[in-house]
Write an enzyme that holds these catalytic residues in place. Structure first.
Site, mmCIF file in Angstrom:
data_model
loop_
_atom_site.group_PDB
_atom_site.id
_atom_site.type_symbol
_atom_site.label_atom_id
_atom_site.label_comp_id
_atom_site.label_asym_id
_atom_site.label_seq_id
_atom_site.Cartn_x
_atom_site.Cartn_y
_atom_site.Cartn_z
ATOM 1 N N ASP A 146 43.569 104.952 12.208
ATOM 2 C CA ASP A 146 42.861 103.995 11.357
ATOM 3 C C ASP A 146 42.235 104.735 10.184
ATOM 4 O O ASP A 146 41.499 105.707 10.386
ATOM 5 C CB ASP A 146 41.772 103.291 12.182
ATOM 6 C CG ASP A 146 41.241 102.056 11.474
ATOM 7 O OD1 ASP A 146 41.930 101.530 10.582
ATOM 8 O OD2 ASP A 146 40.131 101.625 11.827
ATOM 9 N N HIS A 153 34.636 98.706 0.620
ATOM 10 C CA HIS A 153 34.115 98.685 2.001
ATOM 11 C C HIS A 153 33.259 99.931 2.242
ATOM 12 O O HIS A 153 32.124 99.831 2.722
ATOM 13 C CB HIS A 153 35.273 98.628 2.990
ATOM 14 C CG HIS A 153 34.878 98.807 4.431
ATOM 15 N ND1 HIS A 153 34.101 97.888 5.107
ATOM 16 C CD2 HIS A 153 35.141 99.793 5.320
ATOM 17 C CE1 HIS A 153 33.908 98.306 6.353
ATOM 18 N NE2 HIS A 153 34.517 99.471 6.508
ATOM 19 N N GLU A 223 42.345 94.261 8.371
ATOM 20 C CA GLU A 223 43.086 95.444 7.914
ATOM 21 C C GLU A 223 44.567 95.127 7.762
ATOM 22 O O GLU A 223 45.080 94.204 8.401
ATOM 23 C CB GLU A 223 42.914 96.610 8.902
ATOM 24 C CG GLU A 223 41.445 96.938 9.189
ATOM 25 C CD GLU A 223 41.225 98.324 9.764
ATOM 26 O OE1 GLU A 223 42.147 99.169 9.684
ATOM 27 O OE2 GLU A 223 40.118 98.555 10.294
ATOM 28 N N ASP A 255 40.776 95.260 13.714
ATOM 29 C CA ASP A 255 40.140 96.393 14.387
ATOM 30 C C ASP A 255 38.757 95.943 14.849
ATOM 31 O O ASP A 255 37.741 96.262 14.240
ATOM 32 C CB ASP A 255 40.051 97.565 13.392
ATOM 33 C CG ASP A 255 39.372 98.782 13.993
ATOM 34 O OD1 ASP A 255 39.456 98.963 15.217
ATOM 35 O OD2 ASP A 255 38.754 99.548 13.222
ATOM 36 N N ARG A 259 29.378 96.808 16.690
ATOM 37 C CA ARG A 259 28.541 97.510 15.703
ATOM 38 C C ARG A 259 27.344 98.223 16.322
ATOM 39 O O ARG A 259 26.933 99.288 15.843
ATOM 40 C CB ARG A 259 28.045 96.522 14.638
ATOM 41 C CG ARG A 259 29.146 95.848 13.844
ATOM 42 C CD ARG A 259 30.002 96.857 13.105
ATOM 43 N NE ARG A 259 30.991 96.194 12.252
ATOM 44 C CZ ARG A 259 32.026 96.814 11.717
ATOM 45 N NH1 ARG A 259 32.237 98.098 11.941
ATOM 46 N NH2 ARG A 259 32.867 96.158 10.959
ATOM 47 N N GLN A 262 28.678 101.291 17.882
ATOM 48 C CA GLN A 262 29.145 102.194 16.820
ATOM 49 C C GLN A 262 27.983 102.945 16.175
ATOM 50 O O GLN A 262 28.043 104.155 15.957
ATOM 51 C CB GLN A 262 29.886 101.364 15.761
ATOM 52 C CG GLN A 262 30.509 102.189 14.634
ATOM 53 C CD GLN A 262 31.265 101.306 13.637
ATOM 54 O OE1 GLN A 262 31.266 100.080 13.748
ATOM 55 N NE2 GLN A 262 31.909 101.926 12.673
ATOM 56 N N THR A 279 42.472 96.154 19.833
ATOM 57 C CA THR A 279 42.905 96.055 18.438
ATOM 58 C C THR A 279 44.050 95.039 18.438
ATOM 59 O O THR A 279 45.016 95.216 19.183
ATOM 60 C CB THR A 279 43.411 97.416 17.915
ATOM 61 O OG1 THR A 279 42.378 98.391 18.102
ATOM 62 C CG2 THR A 279 43.774 97.344 16.437
ATOM 63 N N GLU A 397 29.583 93.332 6.528
ATOM 64 C CA GLU A 397 29.388 93.235 5.076
ATOM 65 C C GLU A 397 29.102 91.807 4.631
ATOM 66 O O GLU A 397 28.285 91.573 3.748
ATOM 67 C CB GLU A 397 30.655 93.704 4.354
ATOM 68 C CG GLU A 397 30.953 95.170 4.474
ATOM 69 C CD GLU A 397 32.264 95.462 3.767
ATOM 70 O OE1 GLU A 397 32.255 95.596 2.535
ATOM 71 O OE2 GLU A 397 33.299 95.532 4.448
HETATM 72 CA CA CA Z 1 38.653 100.019 11.022
#
Ligand code: CA
Length: 453
Positions: A146, A153, A223, A255, A259, A262, A279, A397
């Site tokens: 990836d 972004h 993506e 994907d 969050r 992450q 995914t 976002e």
């Molecule tokens: Ca990604």
């Protein structure tokens, strides 16, 4: 390298598959994307097919009926040696063979060609309606990488976490990427179970520790995926001048991202469990040959940006390394589905034309140290976001309203709101290419519904 628009792109071509002539179809005769699917109840029987209109045709069936004989670049013996016409095999063939396959399929499906149309026995064996089959991932993906190629972004996400230093100093020199997990790639339509994971202590709570439990900030990432053609031996990089030849075709990739997990785990080594739980890939791969009319110059870097190092720079790639694709994200909650409310479009854009790195640059970079990319491998572009807020490719976002401000939830039909995904939410990606003088072609869907942890 042929970079050709030919008779298979002629917008006047029509098919005897009537649904392929519908102006709204993703799969007119000018597209002919490839897929893998199970035609019946046996999920272990996976065929490689071509999509046209509302049908799917089994390539092995066409081969057995000798309709694919004498393709330039593939001997009939090579064809015989393969029990199934497998997608992995097709993408390991030379580009000339894939172009020849496309030309042959275009011929077979043309309105005036009777060899398949008037063969009821063969149609019965090799043709299915798409609604009656179960799609598998378009190729048996062994390796998945990836990237992070959208500068908008990278800049927006960077601004959230580092307001004074949004874009890290390597970004304009190195196509940033990480190795993803191939085992959890699932085809469109597969339910996605909300992951559990370790989450950071709440911001501003002095002395609080991390917790473990269901992800609270579940997100999608829009993506574009590139299926790799051909192989390079380990230790033998693919130079940028040949990297476009390694693009077999493009698909859509979600994907999914946890969050909260992450945010806590990504330093210093990057994404791990926040990404590898699932995914989703779309049902089909739109071949590079079908995409020829929609090639555009690479993103024009603003004045003052560094020129890529020579191993990442190629005039031909700068001239035609981009793809003009409109990408769309739709969301339907469980209550919307129950009420019969159609999925709502939450973003739509051409932001893929503004990717800072082309797929050829990503491939050249990926192999520059001698890493071997294999036929059928998947590399994904990274979240595709544009400059405009409405073109942002993830909720991280899309619901961000600026530094220090509370998130601004999406307003959905029926009064619901979303900042991140709830159980029962269905996320749908769609994409298409259009250009005056050419037939619009589409990518089908990349769809997934969140189920509770
Ligand atoms: Ca990604």
């Amino acid at each position: 390298m042929a970079n050709a628009i030919d008779h298979t792109h002629d917008p006047a071509l029509r098919s005897w598959v009537e649904s392929a002539n519908d102006a709204a179809t993703d799969f007119p005769i000018q597209n002919l994307p490839l897929c893998r699917y199970s035609p019946g109840d046996d999920p272990n029987l996976v065929l490689t097919g071509v999509l046209i209109g509302d049908r799917v045709f089994d390539l092995s069936g066409l081969r057995d009926a000798r309709l694919l004989d004498d393709l330039p670049g593939i001997s009939n013996q090579e064809q015989e040696d393969w029990v199934w016409w497998d997608f992995s095999w097709i993408v390991s063939c030379p580009a000339a063979a894939r172009r020849a396959l496309r030309a042959r399929l275009s011929e077979l499906f043309r309105e005036d060609n009777r060899s398949l149309r008037d063969n009821p026995h063969l149609l019965n064996a090799a043709m299915r309606y798409q609604r009656d089959v179960t799609f598998a991932a378009p190729t048996a993906i062994a390796n998945y990488t990836d990237f992070y190629a959208s500068i908008h972004h990278a800049s927006t996400v960077g601004a959230m976490f580092r307001p004074d230093n949004a874009l890290l100093p390597n970004y304009k020199h190195v196509p940033i990427g990480y190795h993803g997990r191939a085992s959890s790639i699932v085809p469109t339509g597969t339910a996605v179970k909300r992951p559990k994971g370790q989450q950071s202590p709440p911001d501003g709570e002095v002395g609080a520790g991390p917790t473990f439990g269901p992800c609270k900030l579940l997100d999608y990432e829009l993506e574009v995926g590139c299926i790799i053609a051909g192989d390079n031996a380990i230790g033998e990089p693919t130079p940028i001048s040949h990297a476009q030849d390694r693009i077999a075709g493009l698909c859509l990739v979600n994907d999914w991202s946890a969050r909260d997990v992450q945010k806590w785990e990504y330093q210093p080594l990057g994404p791990f469990l926040a990404k590898n739980f699932a995914t989703t890939v779309s049902s089909c791969v739109v071949t590079r040959e079908a995409l020829e009319p929609f090639r555009i110059p690479a993103y024009a870097r603003p004045q003052g940006d560094p020129r890529p190092l020579p191993y990442l720079f190629d005039e031909a790639d700068q001239a035609s390394g981009g793809f003009d694709i409109t990408l769309e994200v739709l969301l339907q909650t469980a209550s919307m589905a129950k009420a019969g409310t159609a999925p709502m479009t939450i973003s739509r854009s051409n932001a893929f034309r503004d990717m800072y790195w082309t797929f050829a640059q990503m491939i050249a970079h990926h192999t520059s140290n001698g890493c071997n990319l294999a036929a059928g491998d998947l590399i994904a572009s990274g979240t595709v976001s544009g400059l405009e807020p409405a073109s942002r490719g993830c909720l991280l976002e899309l619901t961000w309203d600026g530094p220090g401000k509370p998130r601004k939830p999406l307003q959905l039909p029926g009064g619901e709101t979303r900042t991140f995904l709830a159980d029962g939410d269905t996320v749908i990606f769609r994409a298409w290419c259009e250009r005056p003088g050419f037939r619009r072609i589409g990518f089908g869907e990349c769809r997934g519904t969140i189920v509770g942890a």
